[in-house]
Design a protein around this motif. Structure first.
Motif, PDB file in Angstrom:
ATOM      1  N   HIS A  19       0.834  -1.201   0.000  1.00 35.06           N
ATOM      2  CA  HIS A  19       0.000   0.000   0.000  1.00 35.06           C
ATOM      3  C   HIS A  19       0.871   1.254   0.000  1.00 35.06           C
ATOM      4  CE1 HIS A  19      -3.363   2.639   1.040  1.00 35.06           C
ATOM      5  NE2 HIS A  19      -2.540   3.212   1.888  1.00 35.06           N
ATOM      6  N   VAL A  20       0.403   2.268  -0.702  1.00 33.78           N
ATOM      7  CA  VAL A  20       0.998   3.605  -0.617  1.00 33.78           C
ATOM      8  C   VAL A  20      -0.146   4.589  -0.406  1.00 33.78           C
ATOM      9  CG1 VAL A  20       3.027   3.079  -2.026  1.00 33.78           C
ATOM     10  CG2 VAL A  20       0.964   3.972  -3.114  1.00 33.78           C
ATOM     11  N   ASP A  21       0.167   5.718   0.196  1.00 31.28           N
ATOM     12  CA  ASP A  21      -0.874   6.708   0.474  1.00 31.28           C
ATOM     13  C   ASP A  21      -1.144   7.640  -0.703  1.00 31.28           C
ATOM     14  OD1 ASP A  21      -1.436   5.807   3.083  1.00 31.28           O
ATOM     15  OD2 ASP A  21       0.264   6.938   3.884  1.00 31.28           O
ATOM     16  N   THR A  22      -0.128   7.907  -1.520  1.00 31.01           N
ATOM     17  CA  THR A  22      -0.294   8.850  -2.623  1.00 31.01           C
ATOM     18  C   THR A  22       0.467   8.350  -3.857  1.00 31.01           C
ATOM     19  OG1 THR A  22       1.700  10.132  -2.102  1.00 31.01           O
ATOM     20  CG2 THR A  22      -0.368  10.801  -1.008  1.00 31.01           C
ATOM     21  N   TRP A  23       0.080   8.867  -5.011  1.00 31.42           N
ATOM     22  CA  TRP A  23       0.809   8.508  -6.223  1.00 31.42           C
ATOM     23  C   TRP A  23       2.234   9.059  -6.168  1.00 31.42           C
ATOM     24  CZ3 TRP A  23       2.828  12.246  -9.315  1.00 31.42           C
ATOM     25  CH2 TRP A  23       2.221  13.510  -9.316  1.00 31.42           C
ATOM     26  N   GLN A  24       2.428  10.183  -5.486  1.00 34.24           N
ATOM     27  CA  GLN A  24       3.771  10.743  -5.355  1.00 34.24           C
ATOM     28  C   GLN A  24       4.688   9.780  -4.591  1.00 34.24           C
ATOM     29  OE1 GLN A  24       0.875  12.377  -4.745  1.00 34.24           O
ATOM     30  NE2 GLN A  24       0.994  14.482  -5.478  1.00 34.24           N
ATOM     31  N   GLU A  25       4.140   9.181  -3.515  1.00 35.52           N
ATOM     32  CA  GLU A  25       4.907   8.188  -2.760  1.00 35.52           C
ATOM     33  C   GLU A  25       5.213   6.978  -3.633  1.00 35.52           C
ATOM     34  OE1 GLU A  25       4.540   5.349   1.217  1.00 35.52           O
ATOM     35  OE2 GLU A  25       2.816   6.552   0.622  1.00 35.52           O
ATOM     36  N   ALA A  26       4.257   6.571  -4.447  1.00 36.23           N
ATOM     37  CA  ALA A  26       4.472   5.435  -5.347  1.00 36.23           C
ATOM     38  C   ALA A  26       5.593   5.736  -6.339  1.00 36.23           C
ATOM     39  CB  ALA A  26       3.184   5.090  -6.089  1.00 36.23           C
ATOM     40  N   VAL A  27       5.602   6.928  -6.897  1.00 39.30           N
ATOM     41  CA  VAL A  27       6.668   7.303  -7.835  1.00 39.30           C
ATOM     42  C   VAL A  27       8.014   7.260  -7.135  1.00 39.30           C
ATOM     43  CG1 VAL A  27       7.615   9.196  -9.225  1.00 39.30           C
ATOM     44  CG2 VAL A  27       5.182   8.615  -9.398  1.00 39.30           C
ATOM     45  N   LYS A  28       8.075   7.800  -5.914  1.00 38.90           N
ATOM     46  CA  LYS A  28       9.341   7.782  -5.173  1.00 38.90           C
ATOM     47  C   LYS A  28       9.810   6.352  -4.936  1.00 38.90           C
ATOM     48  CE  LYS A  28      12.074   9.229  -1.300  1.00 38.90           C
ATOM     49  NZ  LYS A  28      12.917   8.089  -1.475  1.00 38.90           N
ATOM     50  N   LEU A  29       8.921   5.506  -4.443  1.00 37.72           N
ATOM     51  CA  LEU A  29       9.280   4.120  -4.173  1.00 37.72           C
ATOM     52  C   LEU A  29       9.704   3.395  -5.446  1.00 37.72           C
ATOM     53  CD1 LEU A  29       6.523   3.106  -1.595  1.00 37.72           C
ATOM     54  CD2 LEU A  29       8.963   3.477  -1.135  1.00 37.72           C
ATOM     55  N   SER A  30       9.078   3.744  -6.557  1.00 35.79           N
ATOM     56  CA  SER A  30       9.396   3.067  -7.823  1.00 35.79           C
ATOM     57  C   SER A  30      10.777   3.440  -8.352  1.00 35.79           C
ATOM     58  CB  SER A  30       8.322   3.349  -8.878  1.00 35.79           C
ATOM     59  OG  SER A  30       8.446   4.646  -9.422  1.00 35.79           O
ATOM     60  N   THR A  31      11.342   4.522  -7.861  1.00 33.19           N
ATOM     61  CA  THR A  31      12.701   4.906  -8.274  1.00 33.19           C
ATOM     62  C   THR A  31      13.772   4.416  -7.292  1.00 33.19           C
ATOM     63  OG1 THR A  31      12.634   7.065  -7.154  1.00 33.19           O
ATOM     64  CG2 THR A  31      11.888   6.997  -9.459  1.00 33.19           C
ATOM     65  N   ASP A  32      13.370   3.931  -6.129  1.00 24.60           N
ATOM     66  CA  ASP A  32      14.340   3.574  -5.084  1.00 24.60           C
ATOM     67  C   ASP A  32      15.418   2.599  -5.548  1.00 24.60           C
ATOM     68  OD1 ASP A  32      13.232   5.253  -3.215  1.00 24.60           O
ATOM     69  OD2 ASP A  32      12.281   3.660  -2.033  1.00 24.60           O
ATOM     70  N   THR A  33      15.029   1.543  -6.253  1.00 28.24           N
ATOM     71  CA  THR A  33      16.038   0.557  -6.657  1.00 28.24           C
ATOM     72  C   THR A  33      16.984   1.132  -7.707  1.00 28.24           C
ATOM     73  OG1 THR A  33      14.572  -0.456  -8.307  1.00 28.24           O
ATOM     74  CG2 THR A  33      14.587  -1.424  -6.080  1.00 28.24           C
ATOM     75  N   LEU A  34      16.486   2.047  -8.527  1.00 32.42           N
ATOM     76  CA  LEU A  34      17.346   2.706  -9.518  1.00 32.42           C
ATOM     77  C   LEU A  34      18.367   3.603  -8.815  1.00 32.42           C
ATOM     78  CD1 LEU A  34      14.546   3.660 -12.063  1.00 32.42           C
ATOM     79  CD2 LEU A  34      16.232   1.818 -12.322  1.00 32.42           C
ATOM     80  N   VAL A  35      17.925   4.249  -7.740  1.00 33.35           N
ATOM     81  CA  VAL A  35      18.819   5.106  -6.956  1.00 33.35           C
ATOM     82  C   VAL A  35      19.853   4.246  -6.217  1.00 33.35           C
ATOM     83  CG1 VAL A  35      18.942   6.700  -4.992  1.00 33.35           C
ATOM     84  CG2 VAL A  35      17.116   6.955  -6.700  1.00 33.35           C
ATOM     85  N   ALA A 104      -3.254   2.716 -10.979  1.00 31.74           N
ATOM     86  CA  ALA A 104      -2.175   1.787 -11.311  1.00 31.74           C
ATOM     87  C   ALA A 104      -1.856   0.849 -10.157  1.00 31.74           C
ATOM     88  CB  ALA A 104      -0.927   2.568 -11.705  1.00 31.74           C
ATOM     89  N   LYS A 105      -1.340  -0.309 -10.523  1.00 35.28           N
ATOM     90  CA  LYS A 105      -0.788  -1.284  -9.582  1.00 35.28           C
ATOM     91  C   LYS A 105       0.612  -1.711 -10.008  1.00 35.28           C
ATOM     92  CE  LYS A 105      -4.920  -3.636  -7.898  1.00 35.28           C
ATOM     93  NZ  LYS A 105      -5.523  -4.977  -7.738  1.00 35.28           N
ATOM     94  N   LEU A 106       0.879  -1.623 -11.311  1.00 35.30           N
ATOM     95  CA  LEU A 106       2.170  -2.004 -11.860  1.00 35.30           C
ATOM     96  C   LEU A 106       2.895  -0.754 -12.330  1.00 35.30           C
ATOM     97  CD1 LEU A 106       1.142  -5.094 -14.026  1.00 35.30           C
ATOM     98  CD2 LEU A 106       2.086  -5.093 -11.700  1.00 35.30           C
ATOM     99  N   PHE A 107       4.103  -0.569 -11.855  1.00 35.34           N
ATOM    100  CA  PHE A 107       4.908   0.602 -12.200  1.00 35.34           C
ATOM    101  C   PHE A 107       6.170   0.141 -12.932  1.00 35.34           C
ATOM    102  CE2 PHE A 107       2.116   1.985  -8.987  1.00 35.34           C
ATOM    103  CZ  PHE A 107       1.987   3.362  -9.104  1.00 35.34           C
ATOM    104  N   PHE A 108       6.366   0.677 -14.118  1.00 37.68           N
ATOM    105  CA  PHE A 108       7.572   0.445 -14.904  1.00 37.68           C
ATOM    106  C   PHE A 108       8.236   1.805 -15.050  1.00 37.68           C
ATOM    107  CE2 PHE A 108       4.673  -2.937 -15.971  1.00 37.68           C
ATOM    108  CZ  PHE A 108       5.483  -4.061 -16.036  1.00 37.68           C
ATOM    109  N   THR A 109       9.206   2.082 -14.196  1.00 40.04           N
ATOM    110  CA  THR A 109       9.806   3.408 -14.121  1.00 40.04           C
ATOM    111  C   THR A 109      11.029   3.481 -15.020  1.00 40.04           C
ATOM    112  OG1 THR A 109       8.989   3.597 -11.875  1.00 40.04           O
ATOM    113  CG2 THR A 109      10.706   5.148 -12.543  1.00 40.04           C
TER     114      THR A 109
END
Length: 159
Positions: A19-35, A104-109
């Motif tokens: 679960h995430v609270d906002t789409w902004q949080e989802a975007v951040k989490l989706s970049t974490d492994t790239l960072v 969305a449920k699947l994020f391809f960043t």
């Protein structure tokens, strides 16, 4: 030849979230492994968020798929790659200009060093996005092995 999902797993660019609270949080989490692996700087997600705020939820497609990315004056991308994140609960990006709810449920960043690599990433992902059985399997994924099993069973480069 390895598919794009195998490359994502090989590079460690995947994450599973309930679960995430906002789409902004989802975007951040989706970049974490790239960072974490040095493919982009920590503030790359902020550039993606600013683009979505400016242009609307253009990154959200059918079948609960989002492709967060930024190409407009992008800085902080050191290597080209795609990150994958599965969120169990629906993430709402709000409504688009036509009033359609974007979820969305699947994020391809995407993280791309240049426009050519950006387009190449998008082309590679089209075979995934147009493959509903594969997307359904990815929505149930909880491990990198699940991603690879889904790719082995359903992935095809032809679309």
């Amino acid at each position: 030849m390895k598919g794009i999902l195998s490359k994502i797993v090989e590079r460690g660019h995947y994450k599973f979230v309930d679960h995430v609270d906002t789409w902004q949080e989802a975007v951040k989490l989706s970049t974490d492994t790239l960072v974490e692996t040095g493919y982009c700087d920590a503030d790359y997600y902020d550039q993606i968020v600013k683009c979505i705020e400016k242009y609307g939820p253009y990154v959200v497609f059918e079948h609960y798929v989002a492709m967060p990315h930024s190409q407009e004056g992008v800085t902080g991308v050191h290597k080209t790659s795609v990150g994958f994140m599965r969120v169990k609960d629906i993430v709402s990006f709000g409504k688009d200009e036509a009033g359609e709810e974007k979820e969305a449920k699947l994020f391809f960043t995407l993280a791309s060093e240049n426009p050519d690599e950006h387009l190449s990433n998008i082309q590679s992902l089209m075979a995934v996005f147009m493959n509903e059985p594969l997307l359904d399997a990815l929505m149930e994924a909880n491990t990198p092995e699940d991603i690879l099993a889904a790719e082995d069973k359903y992935y095809t480069e032809e679309f």
